[in-house]
Design a protein around this motif. Sequence first.
Motif, PDB file in Angstrom:
ATOM      1  N   ILE A  90      19.463  86.376  30.134  1.00 15.92           N
ATOM      2  CA  ILE A  90      18.947  86.357  28.765  1.00 15.92           C
ATOM      3  C   ILE A  90      19.063  87.751  28.163  1.00 15.92           C
ATOM      4  O   ILE A  90      18.631  88.732  28.775  1.00 15.92           O
ATOM      5  N   GLY A  91      19.634  87.813  26.958  1.00 18.50           N
ATOM      6  CA  GLY A  91      19.775  89.087  26.263  1.00 18.50           C
ATOM      7  C   GLY A  91      18.446  89.567  25.697  1.00 18.50           C
ATOM      8  O   GLY A  91      17.416  88.892  25.794  1.00 18.50           O
ATOM      9  N   LEU A  92      18.488  90.724  25.109  1.00 15.31           N
ATOM     10  CA  LEU A  92      17.282  91.249  24.460  1.00 15.31           C
ATOM     11  C   LEU A  92      17.000  90.462  23.187  1.00 15.31           C
ATOM     12  O   LEU A  92      17.909  90.137  22.427  1.00 15.31           O
ATOM     13  N   PRO A  93      15.744  90.151  22.946  1.00 17.81           N
ATOM     14  CA  PRO A  93      15.398  89.372  21.756  1.00 17.81           C
ATOM     15  C   PRO A  93      15.469  90.212  20.486  1.00 17.81           C
ATOM     16  O   PRO A  93      15.218  91.409  20.495  1.00 17.81           O
ATOM     17  N   ALA A  94      15.823  89.531  19.411  1.00 15.54           N
ATOM     18  CA  ALA A  94      15.772  90.134  18.082  1.00 15.54           C
ATOM     19  C   ALA A  94      14.663  89.418  17.317  1.00 15.54           C
ATOM     20  O   ALA A  94      14.768  88.217  17.042  1.00 15.54           O
ATOM     21  N   VAL A  95      13.598  90.123  17.011  1.00 14.53           N
ATOM     22  CA  VAL A  95      12.515  89.549  16.216  1.00 14.53           C
ATOM     23  C   VAL A  95      12.961  89.631  14.770  1.00 14.53           C
ATOM     24  O   VAL A  95      13.100  90.711  14.205  1.00 14.53           O
ATOM     25  N   THR A  96      13.226  88.467  14.180  1.00 16.90           N
ATOM     26  CA  THR A  96      13.811  88.431  12.846  1.00 16.90           C
ATOM     27  C   THR A  96      12.777  88.332  11.735  1.00 16.90           C
ATOM     28  O   THR A  96      13.078  88.658  10.586  1.00 16.90           O
ATOM     29  N   ARG A  97      11.581  87.858  12.079  1.00 17.40           N
ATOM     30  CA  ARG A  97      10.535  87.752  11.058  1.00 17.40           C
ATOM     31  C   ARG A  97       9.180  87.672  11.743  1.00 17.40           C
ATOM     32  O   ARG A  97       9.037  87.056  12.792  1.00 17.40           O
ATOM     33  N   VAL A  98       8.180  88.301  11.129  1.00 15.36           N
ATOM     34  CA  VAL A  98       6.808  88.246  11.623  1.00 15.36           C
ATOM     35  C   VAL A  98       5.907  87.928  10.449  1.00 15.36           C
ATOM     36  O   VAL A  98       6.053  88.500   9.368  1.00 15.36           O
ATOM     37  N   SER A  99       5.001  86.989  10.673  1.00 14.33           N
ATOM     38  CA  SER A  99       3.989  86.712   9.644  1.00 14.33           C
ATOM     39  C   SER A  99       2.621  86.724  10.301  1.00 14.33           C
ATOM     40  O   SER A  99       2.499  86.604  11.517  1.00 14.33           O
ATOM     41  N   GLY A 100       1.598  86.878   9.492  1.00 15.01           N
ATOM     42  CA  GLY A 100       0.245  86.981  10.020  1.00 15.01           C
ATOM     43  C   GLY A 100      -0.048  88.403  10.456  1.00 15.01           C
ATOM     44  O   GLY A 100       0.798  89.293  10.379  1.00 15.01           O
ATOM     45  N   ALA A 101      -1.261  88.608  10.935  1.00 10.65           N
ATOM     46  CA  ALA A 101      -1.695  89.936  11.353  1.00 10.65           C
ATOM     47  C   ALA A 101      -1.196  90.231  12.767  1.00 10.65           C
ATOM     48  O   ALA A 101      -1.418  89.429  13.670  1.00 10.65           O
ATOM     49  N   PRO A 102      -0.519  91.364  12.958  1.00  4.32           N
ATOM     50  CA  PRO A 102      -0.015  91.704  14.290  1.00  4.32           C
ATOM     51  C   PRO A 102      -1.127  91.698  15.338  1.00  4.32           C
ATOM     52  O   PRO A 102      -2.195  92.256  15.138  1.00  4.32           O
ATOM     53  N   LEU A 135      16.642  79.963  19.346  1.00  7.53           N
ATOM     54  CA  LEU A 135      15.980  80.214  18.071  1.00  7.53           C
ATOM     55  C   LEU A 135      14.532  79.793  18.282  1.00  7.53           C
ATOM     56  O   LEU A 135      14.229  78.601  18.378  1.00  7.53           O
ATOM     57  N   ASP A 136      13.664  80.772  18.414  1.00  3.51           N
ATOM     58  CA  ASP A 136      12.273  80.516  18.790  1.00  3.51           C
ATOM     59  C   ASP A 136      11.309  80.836  17.661  1.00  3.51           C
ATOM     60  O   ASP A 136      11.521  81.791  16.903  1.00  3.51           O
ATOM     61  N   ILE A 137      10.248  80.042  17.592  1.00  4.34           N
ATOM     62  CA  ILE A 137       9.085  80.373  16.776  1.00  4.34           C
ATOM     63  C   ILE A 137       7.928  80.481  17.756  1.00  4.34           C
ATOM     64  O   ILE A 137       7.603  79.514  18.460  1.00  4.34           O
ATOM     65  N   LEU A 138       7.348  81.665  17.827  1.00  7.66           N
ATOM     66  CA  LEU A 138       6.273  81.947  18.768  1.00  7.66           C
ATOM     67  C   LEU A 138       4.959  82.118  18.019  1.00  7.66           C
ATOM     68  O   LEU A 138       4.916  82.784  16.982  1.00  7.66           O
ATOM     69  N   HIS A 139       3.912  81.525  18.558  1.00  6.13           N
ATOM     70  CA  HIS A 139       2.563  81.686  18.004  1.00  6.13           C
ATOM     71  C   HIS A 139       1.714  82.449  19.009  1.00  6.13           C
ATOM     72  O   HIS A 139       1.787  82.189  20.207  1.00  6.13           O
ATOM     73  N   ARG A 140       0.915  83.354  18.496  1.00  6.89           N
ATOM     74  CA  ARG A 140      -0.021  84.056  19.365  1.00  6.89           C
ATOM     75  C   ARG A 140      -1.224  83.157  19.619  1.00  6.89           C
ATOM     76  O   ARG A 140      -1.772  82.560  18.697  1.00  6.89           O
ATOM     77  N   THR A 141      -1.604  83.026  20.883  1.00  2.00           N
ATOM     78  CA  THR A 141      -2.766  82.227  21.276  1.00  2.00           C
ATOM     79  C   THR A 141      -3.670  83.102  22.141  1.00  2.00           C
ATOM     80  O   THR A 141      -3.256  84.201  22.556  1.00  2.00           O
ATOM     81  N   ALA A 185      -4.648  86.066  16.007  1.00  2.58           N
ATOM     82  CA  ALA A 185      -4.396  84.650  16.280  1.00  2.58           C
ATOM     83  C   ALA A 185      -3.440  84.001  15.277  1.00  2.58           C
ATOM     84  O   ALA A 185      -2.803  83.011  15.611  1.00  2.58           O
ATOM     85  N   ASP A 186      -3.306  84.555  14.082  1.00  4.62           N
ATOM     86  CA  ASP A 186      -2.418  83.929  13.096  1.00  4.62           C
ATOM     87  C   ASP A 186      -1.004  84.526  13.113  1.00  4.62           C
ATOM     88  O   ASP A 186      -0.172  84.182  12.280  1.00  4.62           O
ATOM     89  N   GLU A 187      -0.711  85.377  14.095  1.00  2.00           N
ATOM     90  CA  GLU A 187       0.609  86.003  14.167  1.00  2.00           C
ATOM     91  C   GLU A 187       1.660  84.976  14.596  1.00  2.00           C
ATOM     92  O   GLU A 187       1.470  84.222  15.543  1.00  2.00           O
ATOM     93  N   VAL A 188       2.780  84.941  13.859  1.00  3.16           N
ATOM     94  CA  VAL A 188       3.898  84.058  14.158  1.00  3.16           C
ATOM     95  C   VAL A 188       5.164  84.916  14.163  1.00  3.16           C
ATOM     96  O   VAL A 188       5.397  85.673  13.227  1.00  3.16           O
ATOM     97  N   LEU A 189       5.951  84.780  15.223  1.00  2.00           N
ATOM     98  CA  LEU A 189       7.187  85.541  15.343  1.00  2.00           C
ATOM     99  C   LEU A 189       8.381  84.588  15.373  1.00  2.00           C
ATOM    100  O   LEU A 189       8.332  83.563  16.049  1.00  2.00           O
ATOM    101  N   HIS A 190       9.411  84.943  14.646  1.00  2.00           N
ATOM    102  CA  HIS A 190      10.684  84.230  14.698  1.00  2.00           C
ATOM    103  C   HIS A 190      11.632  85.127  15.485  1.00  2.00           C
ATOM    104  O   HIS A 190      11.816  86.302  15.138  1.00  2.00           O
TER     105      HIS A 190
END
Length: 163
Positions: free
Chosen positions: A86-98, A131-137, A101-106
């Motif tokens: 697996i290559g290094l990830p490219a975080v293309t978009r972040v929403s919510g507070a870093p 192509l991932d959408i990650l939620h902080r839990t 709990a509402d942080e979402v990473l593309h």
Amino acid sequence: MTDFETFHEVVRLHADYAAVVDSHDWDRWPGFFLETCTYRVQPRENHDQGLPLATLSFESRGMLMDRIYGIRDTLFHDPYYQRHVIGLPAVTRVSGAPGKADEVLHVETNYAVFRTKPDQLSEVFNVGRYLDILHRTPDGLKFASRICVFDSEMIPNSLIYPI
């Protein structure tokens, strides 16, 4: 911009995911996903044209667990090992507070999966990008969506294990 700690969490998530899938630790695989989630393995051509047809498509953790049941108890296939690179990830978009709990990473990440049958040489099995959408839990980052877009229009006739 993603801070180093968050970037490292994404890298660790990918490494842990690959280790679990490559070691066939099937009981842990669904735990990488939210209860309501998307997991899809789709040819690049269909993805790029917005076509819904996918080789595998699941819409909940329950469906992922059903796939594990199938792998263990109902699908008959030649056994094989797989190994992710697996290559290094490219975080293309972040929403919510870093870090909240509402942080979402593309995230977009290249991958290659090699397959080895016990009596054969290793072969390139599947190559593409996640192509991932990650939620902080409270338990860390989880996949809300993982779309595995593979580059080839052809795949082996035995896509049994998760990519």
